[in-house]
Structures are given as C-alpha cells and as structure tokens.
Write a protein that holds these residues in place. Sequence first.
Motif, PDB file in Angstrom:
ATOM      1  N   LYS A 100       0.906  -1.426  -0.032  1.00 41.74           N
ATOM      2  CA  LYS A 100       0.128  -0.212  -0.285  1.00 41.74           C
ATOM      3  C   LYS A 100       1.087   1.069   0.626  1.00 41.74           C
ATOM      4  N   GLU A 142      -1.111  -0.109  -4.270  1.00 44.28           N
ATOM      5  CA  GLU A 142      -2.127   0.055  -3.986  1.00 44.28           C
ATOM      6  C   GLU A 142      -2.601   1.160  -3.428  1.00 44.28           C
ATOM      7  N   VAL A 157      -4.076   4.416  -1.175  1.00 45.38           N
ATOM      8  CA  VAL A 157      -5.008   4.409  -0.190  1.00 45.38           C
ATOM      9  C   VAL A 157      -5.353   5.572  -0.477  1.00 45.38           C
ATOM     10  N   SER A 203       4.876  -1.651   3.200  1.00 44.68           N
ATOM     11  CA  SER A 203       3.647  -0.249   2.719  1.00 44.68           C
ATOM     12  C   SER A 203       5.062   0.140   3.226  1.00 44.68           C
TER      13      SER A 203
END
Length: 383
Positions: free
Chosen positions: A45, A76, A78, A113
């Motif tokens: 993330k 990915e 946020v 992340s």
Amino acid sequence: MSYIQQSFSVQFEYKVFFTEHLFDPSNPVFAEFLDSRAEKGIRKKLLFIVDDGVTKHHETLQEQITAYCSSLDNYELVQDIIVVPGGEASKNDLQLFYWLVNAVDQHAIDRHSYVIGIGGGSVLDLVGYVAAVSHRGIKHIRIPTTVLSQNDSGVGVKNGINYHGKKNFLGTFAPPAAVFNDAFYLTTLDERDWRSGMIEAVKVALIKDAAFFEWMETHADELAVGEPKSLQYLIRRCAELHMQHIGGAGDPFESGSSRPLDFGHWSAHKLEQLTDFELRHGEAVSIGIALDSVYAWLMGMLDAESLERIIQLLKTLRLPLYHPLLEIEDDSSPIMAGLEEFREHLGGRLTIALLEGPGKGKEVHSIDPATLRKAVNMLRDKW
C-alpha cells in the motif's frame, strides 16, 4: 559473573533523485523505484500525506497522484490522500501526530507498505516520525518541496516533532527509503521560503567546502533573485555535502556530542521558539551564523576579511543578521537558556561549531557570555 554479548551492524542505503514533474505520466522515475522494490505475491500500500501549502499551489496534485498510481503493478494507493497543515505548526500539534498514527492503523499500513510525505521540512519530519514509530518502523519516502528540505532536512536521516516548546524533543533516526527532489515545486514557493532555504548551503559550505562558499559569492546576485539554474546547483551540492557527512563522519545517528552541521543552530532553535516560530528556520539559522561568526572573530579564531565575506554574502542573499530577542541582559536572558537546551539536546558536554575560516570549522565547549553580548551588539549596531 557471566553474560552473553551480541554485536551487529545494519546497512542503510537510499538514493536522492533529482527530477521534475514527478507524477507526470511520462516521468518513469517514481514508478521505476517502486518496481525495483516490488515483491512477488505481496501487494503493498501507498499512503500519501501532503502539506496543505503544496495542494494550494498545485490544485490537481491529488488527481495526478491517483492517475499515476493507477498504472502501478503490485501497489495499491490508499484513496484517502491526507492533507495536513504545513510549517512548524505541524510539529507542535500532538493531536495531529496521533491522528496520523490512527490513519496508519485505519488503512492497515504494514511494514511492507510505504508512507509518502510531500511537503516542507516540518511536514516531512512529522511524517517520518509517524512512520518510524508505527509498527516499529514503516518504510517512508520523502518528496521535499522547499529549498530547505531539498538541500538539507529532507535528504537526511532525522525525523521528529516538538514537545514542551523544545525543538525536535521527540524523534528518531530513520533513513528514508528514497528521496525525490522535484524542481517544479520550487517555482511556486513564497520568496521568503526559497530565500531562507539557501542558508543551509551557506552553513555547510562554511563548515565543509571553501570552494562552494566561493561559488556562492560569485553567484550571489543570481541566487538572490532565485535564478533556477544556480538555485538547483546550490541545492544539489548542499544535499551532496550533507549526505557525505552522514555517511562519512562515522556517527550518522549522532551518538556523540559533535554536530558540525549544527553550525549557527544553537541560538537559531531558541530564536524560533522565542518568536513562536514566526521566524522561519532558515532566517533563524542566518542570524545564528552571523552571531557565531562575529563571536569567533571576537575570540581571535576568525580573521576580519572572512567575517566580512560571510556578512556580505548573507546581506546579498537578503537574509537577516539580527533579531531583538538576541539581546543579553544577564546570564538568565532567554537566548542564553538556548545554550543549556542545546547541550541537553546533544547529550554530554556542550559542543558548538565555530569557524576558523571558510571551509574550516572548529568545535568549542564553552561560550563566554560577555563576548557573546559584544557580538550581539555588533550585529545590532554595525550591520
């Protein structure tokens, strides 16, 4: 008596990238870095925390980040890009710190992340501290947007916030995973910000590199008006010297009391506090450098010609040399308290970096109050 002993070392490595328009689809620098850190089978993330001063001048930044990250494999974004107040206020707000830690928890940001800070040095200090203490250390990426953060604080290994009115009382040494210096952000800076940001280059040149100081003297008129080519060279050379010190001084996490890169900072930190941070950090450091240079001359360490060159460069760059809160009435004067607070921050004995000449620093372990008062009076009355 018996005991078990353990000894180990940890290797740190990070790069500072120099680019422009980082989140333009045609710019592969950020994507290539993330791709080099991708791990098969792990989706990482990306949590962005952005200085509100940046979003005000770059209104489409959040849309650019979203579009850019949509094409990244194994990552990915946020969706909640967090915008926080910029400037020193961000480091004085404990509730903001807790709020960001809660955001890390809420969005399930794990140690694979990245927390990515975009902004000036204060926001990057805060974001780095949030990342360093969450899960005992989450990777963080810095995208500095000011001259001061691109040439100094943003390329270093320190993070922190202020506490009980003391500068960086809470903090960590946690190197970033990478730093991305985007020159485009400098084009929208307030003049006061880019001007004061140059002082860290003056500082590191005076302590480390006489040739760089001479270059600044030669190009002072260009720097004074923010000529892009000269400003970008100044930033890169200052960052280079800063990183060389971190890696080459043998004390990257400042375990000892020696702090040559804190030249001019003992009084600067106190001045910032005394003015309720109305003074920019760079403005306070400029005053601190002027004060310590005059003091060194009065103590017979620095020759008069070198002192005049330093003062003249600061004046050409239109940086301040004096503030009324420097005034020393007696040993209990507020600015004198800055010496003890600086010693406490260093740990161990007081160590102050002074000058014997451009590019030639020398450490001392005491400051004579009477001579310091004379230095303050000279700054007030002569220049």
